[in-house]
Write a protein that holds these residues in place. Structure first.
Motif, mmCIF file in Angstrom:
data_model
loop_
_atom_site.group_PDB
_atom_site.id
_atom_site.type_symbol
_atom_site.label_atom_id
_atom_site.label_comp_id
_atom_site.label_asym_id
_atom_site.label_seq_id
_atom_site.Cartn_x
_atom_site.Cartn_y
_atom_site.Cartn_z
ATOM 1 N N GLU A 200 14.353 1.375 19.067
ATOM 2 C CA GLU A 200 14.044 0.657 17.825
ATOM 3 C C GLU A 200 12.727 -0.092 17.986
ATOM 4 O OE1 GLU A 200 15.691 -2.708 14.684
ATOM 5 O OE2 GLU A 200 16.825 -2.338 16.522
ATOM 6 N N VAL A 201 11.875 0.052 16.985
ATOM 7 C CA VAL A 201 10.586 -0.645 16.963
ATOM 8 C C VAL A 201 10.514 -1.454 15.677
ATOM 9 C CG1 VAL A 201 8.070 -0.363 16.888
ATOM 10 C CG2 VAL A 201 9.450 1.166 18.313
ATOM 11 N N VAL A 202 10.017 -2.676 15.768
ATOM 12 C CA VAL A 202 9.791 -3.502 14.574
ATOM 13 C C VAL A 202 8.298 -3.807 14.480
ATOM 14 C CG1 VAL A 202 10.336 -5.647 13.359
ATOM 15 C CG2 VAL A 202 12.101 -4.529 14.754
ATOM 16 N N LEU A 203 7.721 -3.512 13.315
ATOM 17 C CA LEU A 203 6.319 -3.831 13.051
ATOM 18 C C LEU A 203 6.261 -5.040 12.124
ATOM 19 C CD1 LEU A 203 4.761 -0.320 12.209
ATOM 20 C CD2 LEU A 203 4.857 -1.462 14.438
ATOM 21 N N ALA A 204 5.513 -6.053 12.520
ATOM 22 C CA ALA A 204 5.279 -7.210 11.641
ATOM 23 C C ALA A 204 3.790 -7.249 11.340
ATOM 24 C CB ALA A 204 5.725 -8.492 12.322
ATOM 25 N N ARG A 205 3.444 -7.340 10.051
ATOM 26 C CA ARG A 205 2.011 -7.389 9.711
ATOM 27 C C ARG A 205 1.761 -8.436 8.640
ATOM 28 N NH1 ARG A 205 -0.104 -4.768 5.272
ATOM 29 N NH2 ARG A 205 1.514 -4.027 3.865
ATOM 30 N N GLU A 206 0.513 -8.880 8.580
ATOM 31 C CA GLU A 206 0.087 -9.861 7.576
ATOM 32 C C GLU A 206 0.998 -11.094 7.574
ATOM 33 O OE1 GLU A 206 -2.908 -8.852 4.976
ATOM 34 O OE2 GLU A 206 -2.930 -8.641 7.142
ATOM 35 N N LEU A 207 1.377 -11.546 8.764
ATOM 36 C CA LEU A 207 2.321 -12.655 8.880
ATOM 37 C C LEU A 207 1.825 -13.910 8.167
ATOM 38 C CD1 LEU A 207 3.417 -12.137 12.587
ATOM 39 C CD2 LEU A 207 4.895 -11.949 10.579
ATOM 40 N N THR A 208 2.698 -14.539 7.423
ATOM 41 C CA THR A 208 2.512 -15.764 6.629
ATOM 42 C C THR A 208 1.564 -15.557 5.443
ATOM 43 O OG1 THR A 208 0.609 -16.838 7.741
ATOM 44 C CG2 THR A 208 2.788 -17.129 8.769
ATOM 45 N N THR A 210 0.298 -13.166 1.857
ATOM 46 C CA THR A 210 0.942 -12.671 0.634
ATOM 47 C C THR A 210 1.720 -11.382 0.873
ATOM 48 O OG1 THR A 210 -0.912 -13.604 -0.587
ATOM 49 C CG2 THR A 210 0.516 -12.110 -1.798
ATOM 50 N N PHE A 211 1.152 -10.457 1.654
ATOM 51 C CA PHE A 211 1.780 -9.146 1.839
ATOM 52 C C PHE A 211 2.501 -9.029 3.185
ATOM 53 C CE2 PHE A 211 -1.712 -8.431 -1.202
ATOM 54 C CZ PHE A 211 -0.962 -7.971 -2.276
ATOM 55 N N GLU A 212 3.040 -10.141 3.653
ATOM 56 C CA GLU A 212 3.808 -10.127 4.915
ATOM 57 C C GLU A 212 4.905 -9.064 4.851
ATOM 58 O OE1 GLU A 212 5.242 -13.860 7.009
ATOM 59 O OE2 GLU A 212 7.102 -13.175 6.058
ATOM 60 N N THR A 213 4.977 -8.226 5.882
ATOM 61 C CA THR A 213 5.937 -7.120 5.898
ATOM 62 C C THR A 213 6.540 -6.945 7.277
ATOM 63 O OG1 THR A 213 4.463 -5.976 4.355
ATOM 64 C CG2 THR A 213 6.247 -4.678 5.286
ATOM 65 N N PHE A 214 7.850 -6.691 7.319
ATOM 66 C CA PHE A 214 8.534 -6.273 8.539
ATOM 67 C C PHE A 214 9.098 -4.880 8.301
ATOM 68 C CE2 PHE A 214 8.346 -10.756 9.321
ATOM 69 C CZ PHE A 214 8.420 -10.915 10.704
ATOM 70 N N LEU A 215 8.749 -3.931 9.156
ATOM 71 C CA LEU A 215 9.298 -2.576 9.088
ATOM 72 C C LEU A 215 10.006 -2.297 10.404
ATOM 73 C CD1 LEU A 215 6.208 -0.571 7.723
ATOM 74 C CD2 LEU A 215 8.155 -1.389 6.392
ATOM 75 N N SER A 216 11.178 -1.662 10.331
ATOM 76 C CA SER A 216 11.874 -1.335 11.576
ATOM 77 C C SER A 216 12.410 0.086 11.529
ATOM 78 C CB SER A 216 13.008 -2.327 11.845
ATOM 79 O OG SER A 216 13.984 -2.244 10.840
ATOM 80 N N GLY A 217 12.531 0.682 12.704
ATOM 81 C CA GLY A 217 13.036 2.047 12.823
ATOM 82 C C GLY A 217 12.523 2.674 14.106
ATOM 83 N N THR A 218 12.772 3.957 14.288
ATOM 84 C CA THR A 218 12.224 4.650 15.453
ATOM 85 C C THR A 218 10.720 4.828 15.239
ATOM 86 O OG1 THR A 218 12.525 6.838 14.485
ATOM 87 C CG2 THR A 218 14.384 5.947 15.755
ATOM 88 N N PRO A 219 9.968 5.091 16.302
ATOM 89 C CA PRO A 219 8.521 5.303 16.119
ATOM 90 C C PRO A 219 8.216 6.395 15.092
ATOM 91 C CG PRO A 219 9.019 5.054 18.448
ATOM 92 C CD PRO A 219 10.341 5.084 17.738
ATOM 93 N N ARG A 234 -2.357 -1.490 6.973
ATOM 94 C CA ARG A 234 -3.426 -2.485 6.890
ATOM 95 C C ARG A 234 -3.004 -3.794 7.553
ATOM 96 N NH1 ARG A 234 -5.558 -1.749 0.639
ATOM 97 N NH2 ARG A 234 -6.415 0.332 0.897
ATOM 98 N N GLY A 235 -3.987 -4.540 8.010
ATOM 99 C CA GLY A 235 -3.710 -5.853 8.594
ATOM 100 C C GLY A 235 -3.419 -5.772 10.078
ATOM 101 N N GLU A 236 -3.402 -6.934 10.711
ATOM 102 C CA GLU A 236 -3.124 -6.995 12.147
ATOM 103 C C GLU A 236 -1.617 -6.901 12.379
ATOM 104 O OE1 GLU A 236 -5.571 -7.024 14.430
ATOM 105 O OE2 GLU A 236 -6.944 -6.889 12.731
ATOM 106 N N PHE A 237 -1.227 -6.203 13.448
ATOM 107 C CA PHE A 237 0.190 -5.958 13.722
ATOM 108 C C PHE A 237 0.696 -6.686 14.960
ATOM 109 C CE2 PHE A 237 -0.899 -2.377 11.081
ATOM 110 C CZ PHE A 237 0.267 -2.082 10.388
#
Length: 300
Positions: A200-208, A210-219, A234-237
């Motif tokens: 399982e991998v979780v990607l967090a981007r654009e933390l704090t 407007t477009f803050e996103t958490f995505l999780s799943g296999t690579p 887009r954005g730093e991960f």
């Protein structure tokens, strides 16, 4: 907080050169949302004589937002060691200095280590002003185990080196965390798929932001999402990877890698099949095991 210089009197007559040395404040700044800047950080930035910033233009915008006008000088990876003497002189003269990076907590994958270490060795007073950190922010909302985690900074840019580093972490049982840039995230997910498989991998981007996103799943599942919606790349991960499953007592004491490889070859199992078995038992890439087995065979 006082400077902690016991026996130094601030009352009465003062003599040239006897003012107590200044303090270096290591100040965490927002990673996106400006409201995350603590009142203590604002007060510190307003009270210091000067600010050492990774990028003076970037930090200048933050100071303008706060209505502060404090002298700044740059401190980044390329000039940090040259700044040590200069900043030490300012501190010796009694000036307080704030160290800030572009975002988050200085020294965490940001400049400052060389300076802080050198000043600490000289006995200077260093005070952390805690606050935002992308690493901790991401972990707090990812849903992966956080009782133990390993922060690996940025992975190497070159594909072979990147895979090599991931292979080193393959048997690591703690959650693995690293930072990644938008133009390399797809390559990194491909490497994770090849080396770590279905973890399982979780990607967090654009933390704090407007477009803050958490995505999780296999690579591979995450790769599909990024291909389907390029905006997600887009954005730093912050990339967080589930740790390896704990080894059972039996497998811990079963046999060494070398013993198994020798046994397979002795029993006449082909190099290709032996490499597949070794990869399944010990992890790693089949190609790596294949090369090891070929070398062992040629020694015989």
């Amino acid at each position: 907080m006082t400077h902690g210089h016991s026996g130094t009197s601030h009352s009465g007559a003062s003599f040239p050169g006897t003012s107590p040395p200044g303090t270096l404040y290591v100040v965490a700044t927002p990673i996106g949302n400006l409201q995350d800047l603590s009142p203590r950080a604002v007060q510190t930035l307003g009270n210091v004589a000067r600010i050492a910033a990774e990028d003076t233009r970037h930090s200048g915008r933050l100071l303008a937002h706060l209505g502060l006008n404090v002298p700044m000088l740059s401190l980044h990876d390329h000039n940090e060691s040259h700044r040590v003497e200069q900043l030490d002189r300012y501190l010796a003269a009694g000036e307080d200095i704030a160290l800030v990076s572009d975002a988050g907590t200085p020294l965490i994958s940001d400049p400052g280590f060389v300076l802080v270490r050198a000043l600490r060795e000289r006995g200077r007073h260093i005070v952390p002003i805690p606050g935002p950190s992308a690493l901790i922010t991401a972990l707090s909302a990812a849903g992966l185990p956080t009782d133990r985690f390993t922060f690996a900074g940025f992975l190497p840019a070159k594909p072979a080196a990147r895979k090599q580093v991931l292979e080193q972490w393959l048997a690591h049982e703690a959650t693995l965390v690293f930072y990644e840039s938008p133009h390399r995230i797809v390559h990194t997910l491909k490497a994770l798929s090849e080396v770590m498989g279905e973890r399982e991998v979780v990607l967090a981007r654009e933390l704090t932001k407007t477009f803050e996103t958490f995505l999780s799943g296999t690579p591979n599942a995450l790769l599909a999402q990024l291909v389907e919606d390029p905006n997600q790349a887009r954005g730093e991960f912050v990339v967080m990877v589930q740790g390896a499953s704990p080894k059972t007592e039996q497998s811990q004491h079963a046999f060494s890698e070398e013993a198994l490889l020798n046994a397979l070859l002795a029993e006449g199992v082909g190099v290709k099949q032996s490499a597949a078995i070794a990869a399944r038992v010990f992890g790693g890439r089949k190609q790596t095991w294949y090369a090891t087995l070929q070398a062992m065979k040629s020694e015989d």
